[in-house]
Scaffold this motif. Structure first.
Motif, short mmCIF file in Angstrom:
data_model
loop_
_atom_site.label_atom_id
_atom_site.label_comp_id
_atom_site.label_asym_id
_atom_site.label_seq_id
_atom_site.Cartn_x
_atom_site.Cartn_y
_atom_site.Cartn_z
N LEU A 103 0.83 -1.21 0.00
CA LEU A 103 0.00 0.00 0.00
C LEU A 103 0.87 1.26 0.00
O LEU A 103 0.54 2.26 -0.65
N ARG A 104 1.98 1.21 0.73
CA ARG A 104 2.88 2.37 0.74
C ARG A 104 3.52 2.60 -0.62
O ARG A 104 3.70 3.74 -1.05
N VAL A 162 -0.83 6.26 4.42
CA VAL A 162 -1.06 4.82 4.51
C VAL A 162 -0.63 4.37 5.90
O VAL A 162 0.41 4.80 6.41
N MET A 198 -5.82 3.38 3.78
CA MET A 198 -5.20 4.29 2.81
C MET A 198 -6.09 5.51 2.72
O MET A 198 -7.25 5.41 2.33
#
Length: 449
Positions: free
Chosen positions: A357-358, A370, A379
């Protein structure tokens, strides 16, 4: 279709709005019309196009139209939908005995010994109910009896349940839901716009101000109640330890620290309990939903000393709280979590998902922040201004884009601008890879709008 989903200005993040004109599958539309004719008007549905579900297995749900969905949202079936261990345990117990706790039965004692072994000293007593809301209600009654005070401190977008008492502690239910008479809120943690080193001190200052307000009103502080991951406040796990100073301040003022573990408990954050990340031991802990993998069971855990005054002065009884069938389900959940190593699994897969996600956040400009712990992640989206103003519309479009692509998530936070990703614990690395690839595609599509 009626307009119950948004009546009276009530809004639910990621909620269905019948006035939006979504084109529904004919079978789903017919089911919705039947639903509106018989169910109360306070019910809500998820997604711009509601999902009609017929079956669930593991981390997947099967729609009425035959479509399969990857479930990255539901924490109630903690060990997976329709788990055979729960089915077998419940069926066997239902065929044997199901009654209340006023008879002497061994299964509730066996389970309680196992459960309490997961908690630090001095948390050594458990009382059962059927829902998290009931357990929250019991926690507040217990705290007020133990301290002789009335005031309760919560976060400004908290959700703690639906009874009169629990709803009075749940500002996230909306502006038409009144807070309790002795309740004071503190600002939600805002990790997207607050330096990490300031989060703990800001929360502490807010809690200290709330304590002063309650004392000035002559009510005193009975407890501070926080969901250990501040889920409804947008999923706020970091920095680890930031809740501890607030707990210390309340205890200095004569109150108790209450940990709502209904959502973060049972291994979800990569530890058995969400409060462990904060290096504190609560005075009372509330358990619920994932505890029975969908069977109705909840609990209040605390020390004998904290619960003594309430127990000595009030007769508490919950007819179905801790019934043998629900206890059997809860025992099966513990079995599977332990045997399948799901706490460590949540930690490992959650770390992989957080890294992914980062990486997506670094590639997509509208991602403001995030964060996550274990298999509980967020997020958050923000406008391209200096403040990164929360963008709820983008979050809603992404949630619906994921739903169209066959992955179910939701949104959270005061502005509903943060994706809420919270799958069943068996969610695999392959499932995480699919989620990340799909989310990347949906974000890319949004960038082209």
């Amino acid at each position: 279709m009626n307009d119950s989903q948004h009546r009276g200005g009530v809004h639910m993040a990621n909620g269905f709005d019948p006035s939006a004109g979504a084109e529904l599958d004919p079978a789903a539309a017919a089911l919705l019309r039947r639903r509106d004719r018989v169910l109360g008007p306070s019910y809500r549905l998820f997604y711009r196009e509601p999902v009609a579900i017929e079956r669930g297995e593991g981390v997947r749900l099967l729609g009425a139209d035959g479509r399969e969905y990857l479930d990255a949202y539901n924490n109630v079936p903690a060990i997976g939908h329709s788990h055979p261990a729960v089915t077998a345990a419940v069926s066997a117990q239902l065929a044997t005995l199901n009654t209340h706790t006023r008879y002497l039965t061994e299964p509730i004692i066996d389970y309680s010994e196992r459960l309490l072994a997961k908690f630090p000293d001095p948390l050594d007593r458990v009382t059962y109910a059927c829902t998290g809301s009931e357990a929250i209600d019991l926690a507040i009654r217990t705290a007020r009896a133990a301290t002789g005070r009335q005031g309760v401190i919560i976060s400004e977008h908290a959700y703690h349940g639906t009874t009169v008492a629990a709803a009075g502690l749940s500002p996230s239910l909306g502006p038409n839901n009144p807070l309790g008479e002795h309740v004071v809120t503190v600002p939600s943690v805002d990790a997207a716009r607050t330096p990490p080193e300031e989060i703990g001190p800001r929360l502490l200052a807010s809690v200290e101000a709330a304590i002063r307000e309650l004392e000035a009103r002559g009510e005193g502080v009975a407890a501070v109640l926080f969901d250990s991951i501040l889920s409804s406040d947008g999923v706020q796990p970091d920095p680890a330890g930031f809740l501890a100073p607030a707990a210390d301040a309340v205890r200095r003022a004569g109150g108790l620290y209450l940990a709502d573990e209904v959502q973060p408990g049972f291994g979800r954050t990569g530890a058995w309990w969400g409060f462990e990340r904060h290096g504190l031991v609560p005075d009372l802990v509330v358990l619920g939903k994932p505890m029975g993998n969908g069977m109705p069971i909840s609990a209040l855990v605390g020390s004998a000393a904290v619960q003594e005054r309430f127990g000595a002065s009030v007769r508490y009884f919950n007819t179905f709280g801790g019934n043998p069938v629900s206890i059997a389900a809860a025992g099966a959940v513990l079995d599977v979590i332990e045997q399948d190593g799901l706490v460590a699994h949540a930690d490992a897969v959650g770390a992989f998902l957080l890294d992914g996600l980062r990486e997506l956040g670094a590639r997509h400009d509208r991602v403001a922040h995030v964060r996550g712990a274990g298999l509980f992640l967020a997020m958050e989206f923000g406008a391209e201004d200096a403040r990164r103003t929360p963008d709820a519309d983008l979050a809603a479009r992404v949630v619906d884009g994921m739903r169209r692509a066959g992955i179910l998530i939701s949104a959270s936070g005061p502005a509903a601008a943060a994706l809420k990703i919270r799958p069943p614990l068996p969610f695999s690395r392959g499932d995480a890879e699919r989620l990340l690839e799909t989310l990347d595609d949906v974000l890319a599509e949004e960038a082209r709008r």
